[in-house]
Design an enzyme around this catalytic site. Structure first.
Site, PDB file in Angstrom:
ATOM      1  N   ILE A 133       0.843  -1.188   0.000  1.00 24.98           N
ATOM      2  CA  ILE A 133       0.000   0.000   0.000  1.00 24.98           C
ATOM      3  C   ILE A 133       0.883   1.244   0.000  1.00 24.98           C
ATOM      4  O   ILE A 133       1.715   1.429   0.885  1.00 24.98           O
ATOM      5  CB  ILE A 133      -0.940   0.016   1.218  1.00 24.98           C
ATOM      6  N   CYS A 134       0.698   2.076  -1.031  1.00 23.88           N
ATOM      7  CA  CYS A 134       1.372   3.369  -1.100  1.00 23.88           C
ATOM      8  C   CYS A 134       0.309   4.415  -1.409  1.00 23.88           C
ATOM      9  O   CYS A 134      -0.871   4.179  -1.208  1.00 23.88           O
ATOM     10  CB  CYS A 134       2.500   3.359  -2.133  1.00 23.88           C
ATOM     11  N   GLY A 135       0.676   5.554  -1.906  1.00 24.98           N
ATOM     12  CA  GLY A 135      -0.292   6.609  -2.172  1.00 24.98           C
ATOM     13  C   GLY A 135      -1.359   6.211  -3.177  1.00 24.98           C
ATOM     14  O   GLY A 135      -2.547   6.363  -2.937  1.00 24.98           O
TER      15      GLY A 135
END
Length: 162
Positions: free
Chosen positions: A71-73
């Site tokens: 999970i990133c931006g």
């Protein structure tokens, strides 16, 4: 989902809040999952996505985990970095449909999501949908295409990524 699996998870600062919700959801609702959390443990000590994604990819390569969540931006950066690792097939999911299709069509062993664009309740639903699907390649009108495309990806990977 009934099979026991080990799942590795990582996030960067942008994905941190959603990752904490996903960890809580998996812990409370999926006793069949052994979770290895490589994500940042505090928003005070961030690491960028290009440091976090390889942790999950390498755990899969070493056989320490069967699946992973990144999970990133936006989910895009994690997917790009993860897909550079042999044997890792990461797909970005933005809704339940794309979470299911990531597994059914692409046989993604890594799911990526965007912490900026995914509500926590939806992220948990996406993870559940992805975990519940199996790779069947039974879409009759695409069966040969999918099999050939998948085999081509594996062959290219063997040639170009070590």
């Amino acid at each position: 989902m009934n099979e026991k699996i080990t799942l590795a998870l990582a996030s960067d600062l942008s994905g941190f809040p959603l990752a904490r919700e996903i960890v809580k959801h998996l812990t409370e609702n999926h006793p069949e999952i052994h979770l290895i959390d490589y994500g940042i443990m505090s928003a005070d000590k961030p690491e960028p996505y290009f440091i976090q994604a390889p942790k999950v990819a390498k755990a899969i390569q070493r056989g320490e985990a069967q699946k992973g969540i990144l999970i990133c931006g936006t989910g895009q950066g994690m997917a790009i970095v993860a897909n550079k690792h042999k044997g890792v097939y990461a797909a970005v999911a933005v809704d339940i449909f794309s979470g299911e299709r990531a597994k059914i069509i692409n046989n993604a062993n890594v799911l990526t999501m965007g912490g900026w664009i995914t509500a926590p309740f939806l992220g948990c639903q996406i993870v559940d949908a992805w975990l519940s699907m199996s790779f069947t390649q039974k879409m009759e009108f695409k069966k040969d295409f999918l099999t050939n495309a998948f085999n081509q990806v594996v062959a290219l990977e063997e040639e170009n990524f070590k």
